[in-house]
Write a protein that holds these residues in place. Structure first.
Motif, PDB file in Angstrom:
ATOM      1  N   GLN A 205       0.826  -1.209   0.000  1.00 48.71           N
ATOM      2  CA  GLN A 205       0.000   0.000   0.000  1.00 48.71           C
ATOM      3  C   GLN A 205       0.861   1.260   0.000  1.00 48.71           C
ATOM      4  OE1 GLN A 205      -0.382  -2.630   2.014  1.00 48.71           O
ATOM      5  NE2 GLN A 205      -2.522  -3.003   2.565  1.00 48.71           N
ATOM      6  N   GLY A 206       2.104   1.119   0.453  1.00 44.30           N
ATOM      7  CA  GLY A 206       3.002   2.273   0.489  1.00 44.30           C
ATOM      8  C   GLY A 206       3.655   2.581  -0.838  1.00 44.30           C
ATOM      9  N   SER A 207       3.451   1.702  -1.825  1.00 40.14           N
ATOM     10  CA  SER A 207       4.009   1.923  -3.173  1.00 40.14           C
ATOM     11  C   SER A 207       2.990   1.465  -4.214  1.00 40.14           C
ATOM     12  CB  SER A 207       5.327   1.158  -3.340  1.00 40.14           C
ATOM     13  OG  SER A 207       6.274   1.539  -2.368  1.00 40.14           O
ATOM     14  N   VAL A 208       1.814   2.037  -4.151  1.00 39.95           N
ATOM     15  CA  VAL A 208       0.700   1.586  -4.992  1.00 39.95           C
ATOM     16  C   VAL A 208       1.019   1.685  -6.478  1.00 39.95           C
ATOM     17  CG1 VAL A 208      -1.722   1.995  -5.587  1.00 39.95           C
ATOM     18  CG2 VAL A 208      -0.971   2.204  -3.213  1.00 39.95           C
ATOM     19  N   PHE A 209       1.731   2.736  -6.874  1.00 38.54           N
ATOM     20  CA  PHE A 209       1.988   2.985  -8.290  1.00 38.54           C
ATOM     21  C   PHE A 209       3.381   2.528  -8.721  1.00 38.54           C
ATOM     22  CE2 PHE A 209      -1.154   6.086  -6.843  1.00 38.54           C
ATOM     23  CZ  PHE A 209      -2.200   5.785  -7.713  1.00 38.54           C
ATOM     24  N   GLY A 210       4.011   1.697  -7.891  1.00 35.49           N
ATOM     25  CA  GLY A 210       5.321   1.171  -8.241  1.00 35.49           C
ATOM     26  C   GLY A 210       6.481   1.968  -7.680  1.00 35.49           C
ATOM     27  N   PHE A 211       6.203   3.059  -6.983  1.00 31.72           N
ATOM     28  CA  PHE A 211       7.229   3.861  -6.313  1.00 31.72           C
ATOM     29  C   PHE A 211       6.622   4.353  -4.997  1.00 31.72           C
ATOM     30  CE2 PHE A 211       4.912   6.439  -9.402  1.00 31.72           C
ATOM     31  CZ  PHE A 211       4.402   7.452  -8.603  1.00 31.72           C
ATOM     32  N   PRO A 212       7.444   4.744  -4.031  1.00 25.31           N
ATOM     33  CA  PRO A 212       6.909   5.154  -2.732  1.00 25.31           C
ATOM     34  C   PRO A 212       5.870   6.274  -2.850  1.00 25.31           C
ATOM     35  CG  PRO A 212       9.278   4.863  -2.601  1.00 25.31           C
ATOM     36  CD  PRO A 212       8.925   4.744  -4.056  1.00 25.31           C
ATOM     37  N   ASN A 213       4.755   6.111  -2.149  1.00 27.78           N
ATOM     38  CA  ASN A 213       3.688   7.108  -2.191  1.00 27.78           C
ATOM     39  C   ASN A 213       4.149   8.530  -1.869  1.00 27.78           C
ATOM     40  OD1 ASN A 213       1.899   5.048  -2.805  1.00 27.78           O
ATOM     41  ND2 ASN A 213       1.150   4.836  -0.716  1.00 27.78           N
ATOM     42  N   PRO A 214       5.099   8.719  -0.933  1.00 24.73           N
ATOM     43  CA  PRO A 214       5.514  10.091  -0.618  1.00 24.73           C
ATOM     44  C   PRO A 214       6.036  10.875  -1.821  1.00 24.73           C
ATOM     45  CG  PRO A 214       6.309   8.596   1.071  1.00 24.73           C
ATOM     46  CD  PRO A 214       5.728   7.748  -0.022  1.00 24.73           C
ATOM     47  N   ILE A 215       6.534  10.173  -2.831  1.00 22.48           N
ATOM     48  CA  ILE A 215       7.005  10.880  -4.028  1.00 22.48           C
ATOM     49  C   ILE A 215       5.837  11.588  -4.713  1.00 22.48           C
ATOM     50  CG2 ILE A 215       8.031  10.567  -6.320  1.00 22.48           C
ATOM     51  CD1 ILE A 215       9.765   8.380  -5.135  1.00 22.48           C
ATOM     52  N   LEU A 216       4.653  10.987  -4.651  1.00 21.83           N
ATOM     53  CA  LEU A 216       3.450  11.664  -5.155  1.00 21.83           C
ATOM     54  C   LEU A 216       3.242  12.979  -4.423  1.00 21.83           C
ATOM     55  CD1 LEU A 216       0.728   8.866  -5.526  1.00 21.83           C
ATOM     56  CD2 LEU A 216       1.728  10.234  -7.367  1.00 21.83           C
ATOM     57  N   GLY A 217       3.441  12.927  -3.098  1.00 20.04           N
ATOM     58  CA  GLY A 217       3.279  14.138  -2.307  1.00 20.04           C
ATOM     59  C   GLY A 217       4.308  15.195  -2.618  1.00 20.04           C
ATOM     60  N   LEU A 218       5.552  14.766  -2.847  1.00 20.39           N
ATOM     61  CA  LEU A 218       6.603  15.727  -3.190  1.00 20.39           C
ATOM     62  C   LEU A 218       6.241  16.508  -4.446  1.00 20.39           C
ATOM     63  CD1 LEU A 218       9.938  13.768  -2.548  1.00 20.39           C
ATOM     64  CD2 LEU A 218       9.065  15.737  -1.275  1.00 20.39           C
ATOM     65  N   ALA A 219       5.663  15.804  -5.414  1.00 25.51           N
ATOM     66  CA  ALA A 219       5.275  16.466  -6.664  1.00 25.51           C
ATOM     67  C   ALA A 219       3.935  17.183  -6.517  1.00 25.51           C
ATOM     68  CB  ALA A 219       5.203  15.440  -7.788  1.00 25.51           C
ATOM     69  N   GLY A 220       2.976  16.498  -5.891  1.00 25.21           N
ATOM     70  CA  GLY A 220       1.622  17.020  -5.847  1.00 25.21           C
ATOM     71  C   GLY A 220       1.432  18.245  -4.982  1.00 25.21           C
ATOM     72  N   TRP A 221       2.116  18.307  -3.833  1.00 24.27           N
ATOM     73  CA  TRP A 221       1.893  19.438  -2.934  1.00 24.27           C
ATOM     74  C   TRP A 221       2.510  20.736  -3.434  1.00 24.27           C
ATOM     75  CZ3 TRP A 221      -1.900  19.709   0.160  1.00 24.27           C
ATOM     76  CH2 TRP A 221      -2.379  18.582   0.827  1.00 24.27           C
ATOM     77  N   VAL A 222       3.321  20.646  -4.472  1.00 20.14           N
ATOM     78  CA  VAL A 222       3.843  21.879  -5.073  1.00 20.14           C
ATOM     79  C   VAL A 222       2.699  22.670  -5.716  1.00 20.14           C
ATOM     80  CG1 VAL A 222       5.335  22.795  -6.886  1.00 20.14           C
ATOM     81  CG2 VAL A 222       6.138  20.910  -5.446  1.00 20.14           C
ATOM     82  N   ALA A 223       1.726  21.959  -6.281  1.00 17.10           N
ATOM     83  CA  ALA A 223       0.639  22.625  -7.007  1.00 17.10           C
ATOM     84  C   ALA A 223      -0.155  23.597  -6.136  1.00 17.10           C
ATOM     85  CB  ALA A 223      -0.278  21.582  -7.646  1.00 17.10           C
ATOM     86  N   PRO A 224      -0.653  23.192  -4.949  1.00 13.36           N
ATOM     87  CA  PRO A 224      -1.388  24.162  -4.122  1.00 13.36           C
ATOM     88  C   PRO A 224      -0.559  25.379  -3.741  1.00 13.36           C
ATOM     89  CG  PRO A 224      -1.770  21.930  -3.336  1.00 13.36           C
ATOM     90  CD  PRO A 224      -0.669  21.848  -4.349  1.00 13.36           C
ATOM     91  N   VAL A 225       0.734  25.181  -3.485  1.00  7.08           N
ATOM     92  CA  VAL A 225       1.591  26.313  -3.124  1.00  7.08           C
ATOM     93  C   VAL A 225       1.700  27.289  -4.290  1.00  7.08           C
ATOM     94  CG1 VAL A 225       3.922  27.012  -2.442  1.00  7.08           C
ATOM     95  CG2 VAL A 225       2.898  24.950  -1.454  1.00  7.08           C
TER      96      VAL A 225
END
Length: 200
Positions: free
Chosen positions: A64-84
């Protein structure tokens, strides 16, 4: 009726997006560093491992921690830039097109749905409460509410006047809505994991 200036340039929302984005990005960064640390030394203990119940390792090392084949936090590193970026752009005077707001709202909806799924997996499958994950949950939930309500109140989605008015009024209730959501998660965690019993 055209949206008001406060709806086309929602400064309050912009500030919240920046705050949520910075906190969410820091949580994702911290989890990513923990994951790299565990990969480098499988016998290491993550700094966020406080007990069998409150820990990061089990979540990070699960599928569950790597649903897309890489660690989920990497999604956050990329995704949270957008709201900022969106928040600062609004404060700088930017007005985004309808399609942009719809894509942004779709992204926040995906993040919210993903977080709800991760919460369910953490509580009902893994039996853990990951500290940095909980930080991510705590900012994703109100960010989702705020963005969706803004899209509705500004008429970006073709809804009736009553829905727009109700969404505008609900905007001030986002903090309470978030607290209620946290309470639901806490009740589920207590019911399933006996958090208070584990702590005391």
């Amino acid at each position: 009726m055209p949206p008001s200036l406060s709806h086309t340039r929602p400064r309050g929302l912009a500030i919240w997006l920046i705050v949520f984005g910075v906190i969410g990005w820091w949580a994702a960064y911290s989890l990513t560093m923990e994951r790299f640390h565990l990969l480098a030394d499988p016998d290491a203990i993550a700094s966020c491992d406080f007990s069998p119940l409150v820990q990061c390792t089990r979540n990070l090392e699960s599928w569950q921690g790597s649903v897309f084949g890489f660690p989920n936090p990497i999604l956050g590193l990329a995704g949270w830039v957008a709201p900022v970026v969106v928040g600062f752009a609004i404060l700088a005077g930017a007005r985004f097109a309808r399609w942009f707001w719809l894509l942004f709202a779709a992204g926040m909806t995906f993040a919210f749905a993903f977080v709800v799924w991760l919460i369910s997996q953490s509580i009902f499958v893994l039996g853990t409460l990951c500290p940095w994950c909980m930080v991510t949950w705590s900012v994703t939930i109100p960010a989702f509410y705020a963005v969706v309500l803004h899209v509705l109140r500004a008429g970006i989605l073709p809804v009736g006047t009553h829905v727009r008015t109700a969404s505008d009024r609900l905007m001030s209730w986002v903090p309470l809505m978030a607290v209620v959501s946290y309470a639901i998660v806490a009740i589920l965690a207590q019911w399933r994991l006996d958090v208070l019993g584990a702590l005391f």
